[in-house]
Motif scaffolding. Structure first.
Motif, PDB file in Angstrom:
ATOM      1  N   TYR A  22       0.832  -1.198   0.000  1.00 53.65           N
ATOM      2  CA  TYR A  22       0.000   0.000   0.000  1.00 53.65           C
ATOM      3  C   TYR A  22       0.874   1.259   0.000  1.00 53.65           C
ATOM      4  CZ  TYR A  22      -3.135   3.648   1.646  1.00 53.65           C
ATOM      5  OH  TYR A  22      -3.822   4.823   1.777  1.00 53.65           O
ATOM      6  N   HIS A  23       1.919   1.259   0.821  1.00 49.37           N
ATOM      7  CA  HIS A  23       2.817   2.415   0.881  1.00 49.37           C
ATOM      8  C   HIS A  23       3.575   2.591  -0.432  1.00 49.37           C
ATOM      9  CE1 HIS A  23       2.788   2.201   5.515  1.00 49.37           C
ATOM     10  NE2 HIS A  23       1.869   3.029   5.076  1.00 49.37           N
ATOM     11  N   LYS A  24       3.984   1.494  -1.058  1.00 50.19           N
ATOM     12  CA  LYS A  24       4.654   1.583  -2.352  1.00 50.19           C
ATOM     13  C   LYS A  24       3.726   2.202  -3.387  1.00 50.19           C
ATOM     14  CE  LYS A  24       6.003  -2.610  -3.189  1.00 50.19           C
ATOM     15  NZ  LYS A  24       6.677  -3.822  -3.667  1.00 50.19           N
ATOM     16  N   ASN A  25       2.478   1.748  -3.420  1.00 51.01           N
ATOM     17  CA  ASN A  25       1.516   2.289  -4.383  1.00 51.01           C
ATOM     18  C   ASN A  25       1.245   3.765  -4.130  1.00 51.01           C
ATOM     19  OD1 ASN A  25       1.321  -0.182  -5.628  1.00 51.01           O
ATOM     20  ND2 ASN A  25      -0.489  -0.804  -4.504  1.00 51.01           N
ATOM     21  N   CYS A  26       1.135   4.149  -2.865  1.00 46.44           N
ATOM     22  CA  CYS A  26       0.920   5.565  -2.528  1.00 46.44           C
ATOM     23  C   CYS A  26       2.100   6.416  -2.970  1.00 46.44           C
ATOM     24  CB  CYS A  26       0.700   5.732  -1.030  1.00 46.44           C
ATOM     25  SG  CYS A  26      -0.886   5.147  -0.464  1.00 46.44           S
ATOM     26  N   LEU A  27       3.311   5.935  -2.742  1.00 52.02           N
ATOM     27  CA  LEU A  27       4.504   6.681  -3.148  1.00 52.02           C
ATOM     28  C   LEU A  27       4.542   6.844  -4.661  1.00 52.02           C
ATOM     29  CD1 LEU A  27       7.267   7.936  -2.270  1.00 52.02           C
ATOM     30  CD2 LEU A  27       8.245   5.721  -2.849  1.00 52.02           C
ATOM     31  N   ILE A  28       4.236   5.791  -5.391  1.00 56.79           N
ATOM     32  CA  ILE A  28       4.235   5.867  -6.853  1.00 56.79           C
ATOM     33  C   ILE A  28       3.196   6.870  -7.332  1.00 56.79           C
ATOM     34  CG2 ILE A  28       3.705   4.546  -8.944  1.00 56.79           C
ATOM     35  CD1 ILE A  28       5.034   2.125  -7.502  1.00 56.79           C
ATOM     36  N   ARG A  29       2.018   6.873  -6.724  1.00 54.12           N
ATOM     37  CA  ARG A  29       0.973   7.831  -7.099  1.00 54.12           C
ATOM     38  C   ARG A  29       1.402   9.270  -6.811  1.00 54.12           C
ATOM     39  NH1 ARG A  29      -2.872   4.267  -4.991  1.00 54.12           N
ATOM     40  NH2 ARG A  29      -2.746   5.405  -3.039  1.00 54.12           N
ATOM     41  N   LEU A  68       6.324   8.850   3.323  1.00 53.01           N
ATOM     42  CA  LEU A  68       4.958   9.194   2.929  1.00 53.01           C
ATOM     43  C   LEU A  68       4.330  10.192   3.895  1.00 53.01           C
ATOM     44  CD1 LEU A  68       3.525   5.833   1.632  1.00 53.01           C
ATOM     45  CD2 LEU A  68       3.803   7.950   0.365  1.00 53.01           C
ATOM     46  N   SER A  69       4.597  10.031   5.174  1.00 53.29           N
ATOM     47  CA  SER A  69       4.050  10.997   6.132  1.00 53.29           C
ATOM     48  C   SER A  69       4.686  12.378   5.923  1.00 53.29           C
ATOM     49  CB  SER A  69       4.241  10.512   7.568  1.00 53.29           C
ATOM     50  OG  SER A  69       5.591  10.453   7.908  1.00 53.29           O
ATOM     51  N   GLU A  70       5.975  12.420   5.573  1.00 53.93           N
ATOM     52  CA  GLU A  70       6.629  13.696   5.280  1.00 53.93           C
ATOM     53  C   GLU A  70       6.059  14.336   4.019  1.00 53.93           C
ATOM     54  OE1 GLU A  70      10.729  12.616   5.142  1.00 53.93           O
ATOM     55  OE2 GLU A  70      10.887  12.440   7.317  1.00 53.93           O
ATOM     56  N   ILE A  71       5.757  13.523   3.009  1.00 57.33           N
ATOM     57  CA  ILE A  71       5.152  14.051   1.786  1.00 57.33           C
ATOM     58  C   ILE A  71       3.782  14.640   2.089  1.00 57.33           C
ATOM     59  CG2 ILE A  71       4.128  13.370  -0.430  1.00 57.33           C
ATOM     60  CD1 ILE A  71       6.515  11.504  -0.832  1.00 57.33           C
ATOM     61  N   ARG A  72       3.014  13.988   2.951  1.00 52.70           N
ATOM     62  CA  ARG A  72       1.696  14.516   3.331  1.00 52.70           C
ATOM     63  C   ARG A  72       1.836  15.858   4.053  1.00 52.70           C
ATOM     64  NH1 ARG A  72       0.695   8.840   4.939  1.00 52.70           N
ATOM     65  NH2 ARG A  72      -0.328   7.906   3.135  1.00 52.70           N
TER      66      ARG A  72
END
Length: 97
Positions: A22-29, A68-72
């Motif tokens: 899920y985290h990989k997919n979120c990062l790619i998106r 991902l939390s830093e990107i958010r």
């Protein structure tokens, strides 16, 4: 009968992703929104798919979750994550040398 893949579990007809997938997919998106990243210190440019693959290859699942939390957080302050991704790319290039 379907054989379960290592990346997800089949429950009935639905495939359930693991947290890491899920985290990989979120990062790619998130990275797909940026077409290419210019690395200023190297006069080099990297496209979004290569950067996403590189980040996934070198990061542990915990590091990926933190990224991902830093990107958010960056997206809450500004909609442009390109400078943040450029910093990550510079770090990856310097780590590879």
């Amino acid at each position: 009968m379907n054989t379960p893949d290592m990346n997800h579990k089949n429950i009935g007809e639905k495939a359930v992703l693991t947290k890491y997938d899920y985290h990989k997919n979120c990062l790619i998106r998130e990275i797909n929104a940026v077409k290419s990243i210019k690395i200023p210190t190297q006069n080099y440019s990297i496209n979004h798919t290569d950067l996403a693959d590189w980040i996934i290859d070198v990061s542990s699942p915990k590091e990926l979750e933190m990224l991902l939390s830093e990107i958010r957080i960056v997206k809450k302050r500004t909609n442009n994550i390109k400078p943040f991704l450029a910093i990550i790319a510079v770090g990856l290039v310097n780590k590879a040398e």
